[in-house]
Design a protein around this motif. Structure first.
Motif, PDB file in Angstrom:
ATOM      1  N   LEU A  59     -10.201  -4.165  -8.981  1.00 57.69           N
ATOM      2  CA  LEU A  59     -10.884  -3.071  -8.284  1.00 57.69           C
ATOM      3  C   LEU A  59     -11.887  -2.349  -9.169  1.00 57.69           C
ATOM      4  CD1 LEU A  59      -7.694  -1.489  -6.637  1.00 57.69           C
ATOM      5  CD2 LEU A  59      -9.190  -3.234  -5.649  1.00 57.69           C
ATOM      6  N   LEU A  98     -24.964  -1.075   1.744  1.00 55.92           N
ATOM      7  CA  LEU A  98     -23.605  -1.599   1.620  1.00 55.92           C
ATOM      8  C   LEU A  98     -23.391  -2.832   2.488  1.00 55.92           C
ATOM      9  CD1 LEU A  98     -20.872  -1.201   0.335  1.00 55.92           C
ATOM     10  CD2 LEU A  98     -20.244   0.304   2.206  1.00 55.92           C
ATOM     11  N   ASP A  99     -24.143  -2.914   3.604  1.00 56.66           N
ATOM     12  CA  ASP A  99     -23.950  -4.028   4.529  1.00 56.66           C
ATOM     13  C   ASP A  99     -24.236  -5.366   3.869  1.00 56.66           C
ATOM     14  OD1 ASP A  99     -23.621  -2.375   7.096  1.00 56.66           O
ATOM     15  OD2 ASP A  99     -25.351  -1.546   6.066  1.00 56.66           O
ATOM     16  N   LEU A 120     -22.148   7.135  -1.588  1.00 56.84           N
ATOM     17  CA  LEU A 120     -21.879   5.761  -2.023  1.00 56.84           C
ATOM     18  C   LEU A 120     -22.596   5.435  -3.327  1.00 56.84           C
ATOM     19  CD1 LEU A 120     -21.968   3.922   1.421  1.00 56.84           C
ATOM     20  CD2 LEU A 120     -19.994   4.146  -0.083  1.00 56.84           C
ATOM     21  N   LEU A 133     -14.283   2.936   0.113  1.00 53.95           N
ATOM     22  CA  LEU A 133     -15.532   2.584   0.796  1.00 53.95           C
ATOM     23  C   LEU A 133     -15.258   1.954   2.144  1.00 53.95           C
ATOM     24  CD1 LEU A 133     -15.726   1.357  -2.409  1.00 53.95           C
ATOM     25  CD2 LEU A 133     -18.094   1.161  -1.682  1.00 53.95           C
ATOM     26  N   PRO A 134     -16.145   2.189   3.108  1.00 52.68           N
ATOM     27  CA  PRO A 134     -16.079   1.394   4.334  1.00 52.68           C
ATOM     28  C   PRO A 134     -16.636   0.003   4.015  1.00 52.68           C
ATOM     29  CG  PRO A 134     -18.045   2.749   4.355  1.00 52.68           C
ATOM     30  CD  PRO A 134     -17.298   3.091   3.088  1.00 52.68           C
ATOM     31  N   PRO A 135     -16.276  -1.000   4.815  1.00 49.68           N
ATOM     32  CA  PRO A 135     -16.784  -2.346   4.530  1.00 49.68           C
ATOM     33  C   PRO A 135     -18.307  -2.435   4.679  1.00 49.68           C
ATOM     34  CG  PRO A 135     -15.525  -2.316   6.578  1.00 49.68           C
ATOM     35  CD  PRO A 135     -15.332  -0.992   5.941  1.00 49.68           C
ATOM     36  N   SER A 136     -18.883  -1.575   5.516  1.00 49.26           N
ATOM     37  CA  SER A 136     -20.339  -1.554   5.656  1.00 49.26           C
ATOM     38  C   SER A 136     -20.730  -0.229   6.306  1.00 49.26           C
ATOM     39  CB  SER A 136     -20.825  -2.719   6.524  1.00 49.26           C
ATOM     40  OG  SER A 136     -20.436  -2.504   7.873  1.00 49.26           O
ATOM     41  N   LEU A 150     -12.735   0.850  -7.048  1.00 44.93           N
ATOM     42  CA  LEU A 150     -13.357   0.816  -5.729  1.00 44.93           C
ATOM     43  C   LEU A 150     -12.389   0.144  -4.760  1.00 44.93           C
ATOM     44  CD1 LEU A 150     -16.929  -0.434  -6.753  1.00 44.93           C
ATOM     45  CD2 LEU A 150     -16.100   1.929  -6.517  1.00 44.93           C
ATOM     46  N   VAL A 151     -12.012   0.866  -3.711  1.00 46.01           N
ATOM     47  CA  VAL A 151     -11.119   0.308  -2.692  1.00 46.01           C
ATOM     48  C   VAL A 151     -11.920   0.177  -1.395  1.00 46.01           C
ATOM     49  CG1 VAL A 151      -9.093   0.764  -1.255  1.00 46.01           C
ATOM     50  CG2 VAL A 151      -9.009   1.227  -3.723  1.00 46.01           C
ATOM     51  N   VAL A 152     -12.157  -1.046  -0.975  1.00 46.72           N
ATOM     52  CA  VAL A 152     -12.897  -1.272   0.266  1.00 46.72           C
ATOM     53  C   VAL A 152     -11.898  -1.277   1.416  1.00 46.72           C
ATOM     54  CG1 VAL A 152     -14.375  -2.847   1.557  1.00 46.72           C
ATOM     55  CG2 VAL A 152     -14.662  -2.613  -0.922  1.00 46.72           C
TER      56      VAL A 152
END
Lengths: 209, 209
Positions: B187, B204-205, A156, A123-126, A165-167
């Motif tokens: 994780l 996600l934000d 998502l 995942l992207p951080p946001s 889940l890997v951020v």
């Protein structure tokens, strides 16, 4: 080490950094096996049948698909692509790990066809950071970026059923996490039938580590 | 990071190198919580009630045990020892990881009482090597070594139900494996209710990473 192979399935929305992270994983673990996909698209210059792809007619592809030949398949821009199940199963049986870099639709099919695979979602951080990265690459038009963000939102929502889940905020941390998910998978008893047999028999010395 | 705490349960036969490996894990991750055990043995010089142990009468211990107070308990040399369940649950709820260095009987009880704990079994590469290590320590009589080897054989039969098997042949590799089992546990989606909520909402934000 006579363990069972790991099917490692990695998905991520475009721009999350999946390609970089898979590259770093492969640097340390170059032994991951590849399966040769089938496709109905025409060979490009230099592509060889049976090496780059198995090139099939649509009729043959559909026949194979109906017979349960594929671990997963998809239609992309009017062409069919599929991963034959039998060679993957054989690699796993021989202790060869196999990495799948695949979208959520493909991953969902692998969940059905492969059973004991390990599923990692990056995942992207946001979403704001994802958008920033997509713009920063300078590869995509505004329209494409908007489409990628819409797709990301949809993808998502699927992340919750993945095993891990890997951020990807800091790339070193994300690499460490992806690596941990893979290494941990190799430690599961079901991957070590040799060790389990030795333990059952109270004869650990028989198990080559 | 607002994740759920991990209960990491580690067992090993005597001489497998568990203490060294747990020490190395704690060096990198000093945040593991401790629970204060209850015991019916008498306090030793300098031990304080409520800090080192909760010192209880046998009657009180048994009363608490019958009421389901303990995550696990055992009788050792005529004294009762037990881990109160409620403080462990509360630490986990608050996102605090808790490490249990415990034998297979205790681990089996934790499997019942804690549900989502992660179980790691550390194995020697062989029984011959285990014997060599026990002799090498120079701590035990022949009789004790023979007893430890008998116990090891029995304990090794239990290893199959653990989540992860870490073979301690090379200590750096074993450390890397134990570390991976722990990091991978963090994780899992069930440890990240904040992230899951954000993903469900397509927002996600909102998830602090």
């Amino acid at each position: 080490m006579r363990r069972h192979g790991i099917a490692l399935v990695i998905s991520a929305p475009s721009g999350a950094g999946k390609t970089t992270l898979i590259g770093r994983l492969r640097e340390e673990f170059p032994h991951f096996g590849y399966s040769i996909s089938c496709t109905t698209r025409a060979p490009r210059d230099g592509e060889r049948d049976g090496a780059d792809y198995h090139f099939l007619t649509r009729a043959r592809f559909e026949e194979l698909r109906e017979s349960g030949h594929f671990a997963e398949w998809a239609e992309v821009h009017g062409n069919l692509y599929g991963t034959p199940l039998a060679p993957v199963r054989e690699m796993l049986r021989q202790g060869q790990d196999v990495l799948f870099d695949i979208d959520v639709q493909g991953a969902r099919q692998l969940k059905q066809s492969l059973g004991e695979a390990v599923f990692v979602f990056i995942l992207p951080p946001s979403l704001a950071e994802l958008e920033r990265r997509l713009r920063g690459r300078g590869l995509d038009s505004e329209e494409t970026i908007a489409r990628r963000l819409r797709n990301a939102r949809a993808e998502l929502r699927e992340a919750a059923w993945y095993d891990y889940l890997v951020v990807n905020d800091d790339v070193d941390t994300a690499h460490d996490h992806l690596r941990a998910a893979y290494v941990a998978a190799t430690l599961r008893p079901l991957c070590r039938p040799d060790l389990l047999r030795a333990l059952e028999q109270g004869a650990l010395d028989a198990a080559a580590v």
